[in-house]
Design an enzyme around this catalytic site. Structure first.
Site, PDB file in Angstrom:
ATOM      1  N   TYR A 136      21.404  23.389 -15.335  1.00  0.00           N
ATOM      2  CA  TYR A 136      20.222  24.119 -15.785  1.00  0.00           C
ATOM      3  C   TYR A 136      20.107  25.477 -15.111  1.00  0.00           C
ATOM      4  CZ  TYR A 136      18.577  19.825 -17.916  1.00  0.00           C
ATOM      5  OH  TYR A 136      18.471  18.712 -18.699  1.00  0.00           O
ATOM      6  N   LYS A 186      28.740  11.120 -11.596  1.00  0.00           N
ATOM      7  CA  LYS A 186      29.966  10.972 -12.388  1.00  0.00           C
ATOM      8  C   LYS A 186      31.125  11.359 -11.465  1.00  0.00           C
ATOM      9  CE  LYS A 186      32.116  10.195 -16.321  1.00  0.00           C
ATOM     10  NZ  LYS A 186      32.294   8.833 -16.852  1.00  0.00           N
ATOM     11  N   ASP A 218      27.527   6.957 -17.166  1.00  0.00           N
ATOM     12  CA  ASP A 218      27.761   6.224 -18.417  1.00  0.00           C
ATOM     13  C   ASP A 218      27.457   4.737 -18.230  1.00  0.00           C
ATOM     14  OD1 ASP A 218      29.920   6.490 -16.643  1.00  0.00           O
ATOM     15  OD2 ASP A 218      31.419   6.088 -18.170  1.00  0.00           O
ATOM     16  N   ASP A 242      17.364  13.847 -16.821  1.00  0.00           N
ATOM     17  CA  ASP A 242      16.679  14.219 -18.065  1.00  0.00           C
ATOM     18  C   ASP A 242      17.028  13.203 -19.159  1.00  0.00           C
ATOM     19  OD1 ASP A 242      15.296  15.658 -19.953  1.00  0.00           O
ATOM     20  OD2 ASP A 242      16.555  17.439 -19.883  1.00  0.00           O
ATOM     21  N   ASP A 246      14.612   9.758 -20.738  1.00  0.00           N
ATOM     22  CA  ASP A 246      14.259   9.597 -22.160  1.00  0.00           C
ATOM     23  C   ASP A 246      14.721   8.222 -22.655  1.00  0.00           C
ATOM     24  OD1 ASP A 246      13.331  12.223 -22.160  1.00  0.00           O
ATOM     25  OD2 ASP A 246      14.124  12.637 -24.150  1.00  0.00           O
TER      26      ASP A 246
HETATM   27  N1  GGG Z   1       6.619  18.016 -21.151  1.00  0.00           N
HETATM   28  C1  GGG Z   1       8.015  18.171 -21.099  1.00  0.00           C
HETATM   29  C2  GGG Z   1       8.543  19.313 -21.896  1.00  0.00           C
HETATM   30  O1  GGG Z   1       7.832  20.179 -22.330  1.00  0.00           O
HETATM   31  N2  GGG Z   1       9.855  19.298 -22.064  1.00  0.00           N
HETATM   32  C3  GGG Z   1      10.533  20.360 -22.726  1.00  0.00           C
HETATM   33  C4  GGG Z   1      11.611  20.924 -21.847  1.00  0.00           C
HETATM   34  O2  GGG Z   1      11.824  22.113 -21.839  1.00  0.00           O
HETATM   35  N3  GGG Z   1      12.296  20.078 -21.097  1.00  0.00           N
HETATM   36  C5  GGG Z   1      13.349  20.449 -20.238  1.00  0.00           C
HETATM   37  C6  GGG Z   1      13.362  19.617 -18.995  1.00  0.00           C
HETATM   38  O3  GGG Z   1      12.499  18.765 -18.800  1.00  0.00           O
HETATM   39  O4  GGG Z   1      14.224  19.862 -18.161  1.00  0.00           O
END
Ligand code: GGG
Length: 349
Positions: A136, A186, A218, A242, A246
């Protein structure tokens, strides 16, 4: 009077933060609120996704309640102007490097989980995601290969200090829970992950009471759906965290149920947000589940304001509403965002 910065953002962000704010007002009468635009909304209003005035408010506030950012209307903008740049900018500018993402199956949500009920029932874990490094924030760019092909790259990078501080958060979190920490990397393929594993093992020397294990990402993804009950705390990098959180959310019923706290070195000042994005397809229709935002407000009370009792009340109210059958569409029901928030407010007593 503690100052709470409300940054609603885009899509369903304003709806869910409004619900969470109502809950905060119901349990704490002494809070001061100030709102500022962020993400695509800020780009439209002020020409930048993270205007200086929004950053100033975030800096001076005692805590930040964040909604969500992102909108396909801004897909063609350069990366620095896209809504997502705001969330990364806030995390970096405020040195919020530790992201706590609890995944718990609330009683009654077995039917909403992507897993078999008997497996789903065992989910009660905390993902500790590093937030200031990894692909990132590594060097990024576009270019052309010698053969004239378009090329893009994002550097995956960590230094040992960044790994050590998040590893410590992982061990401390495990110590405060059930004493088990799984580090996810990893390391069979990536140099950053080999460094990650070396440093986590070094830090483990200070935590002989914690049972440490390592999984490749994985395998961790597979184990999360096969047997989530084996996990207590997972510590991992920005990208893997991330994705895994999810995945964990759907095991726990819905991405609309998972809150998060982004904390810095003091473990106090933070940014609190639902892990879900802006969901522009359902924005403004009252279909969004406000529980993740409300539970994020509970984390704000617990971590930034030190009000554990109020946080417990909010969490119990959400649990109660869910146990009594309150359901937004993501959970198979038909309650609107506001009606779900009412169910929670009613149970605050
Ligand atoms: N509320 C979480 C959100 O707005 N996520 C959108 C986003 O840009 N996520 C990237 C991350 O969480 O690293």
């Amino acid at each position: 009077m503690p100052l709470i910065a409300i940054l609603p953002g885009d899509g369903i962000g304003p709806e869910v933060t409004a619900a969470a704010r109502r809950v905060l007002e119901a349990v704490a009468s002494d809070l001061e609120f100030a709102e500022a635009p962020v993400g695509g909304a800020a780009y439209e209003a002020k020409g930048h996704p993270l205007p200086e005035s929004t950053l100033d408010l975030a800096r001076k506030a005692d805590a930040i309640l964040f909604g969500a950012v992102g909108d396909f209307r801004f897909d063609t903008l350069e990366r620095a102007l896209r809504p997502e740049a705001a969330i990364l900018g806030l995390r970096k500018e405020l040195s919020l490097f530790a992201n706590l993402r609890p995944a718990v199956l609330f009683e009654g949500l077995e039917d909403a989980s992507a897993l078999r009920p008997e497996v789903a029932r065992s989910i009660d874990l905390m993902i500790v995601r590093e937030l200031n490094g990894d692909v990132y924030f590594g060097e990024k760019g576009r270019g052309t290969t010698a053969d004239g092909l378009r090329e893009g790259h994002d550097l995956m990078r960590y230094d040992e200090g960044e790994v050590r501080r998040i590893a410590r958060v992982g061990f401390e979190t495990a110590r405060a829970r059930n004493g088990k920490l799984c580090s996810v990397d990893k390391a069979n393929v990536l140099e950053t992950s080999q460094l990650w594993r070396d440093v986590v093992i070094e830090v483990a020397a200070d935590y002989p009471d914690i049972e440490l294990s390592h999984l490749y990402v994985d395998n961790a993804a597979m184990q999360l759906v096969r047997d989530p009950g084996q996990f207590d705390v997972i510590v991992t990098g920005n990208l893997f965290g991330d994705i895994l959180s999810d995945q964990a959310s759907m095991c726990a019923g819905s991405i609309g149920m998972l809150p998060s706290a982004a904390l810095g070195a003091d473990g106090k000042k933070g940014m609190f947000e639902p892990i879900h994005g802006s969901a522009p397809d359902i924005a403004g229709q009252g279909k969004a589940n406000p529980c993740a935002a409300i539970l994020s407000a509970a984390m704000l009370l617990r971590y930034s304001l030190g009000r554990g009792e109020a946080a417990d009340r909010v969490e119990q109210a959400v649990r109660g509403a869910i146990a009594d059958g309150a359901r937004t569409p993501d959970l198979g029901g038909s309650l609107s965002t506001d009606a779900m928030a009412e169910q929670v407010l009613e149970r605050l007593g």
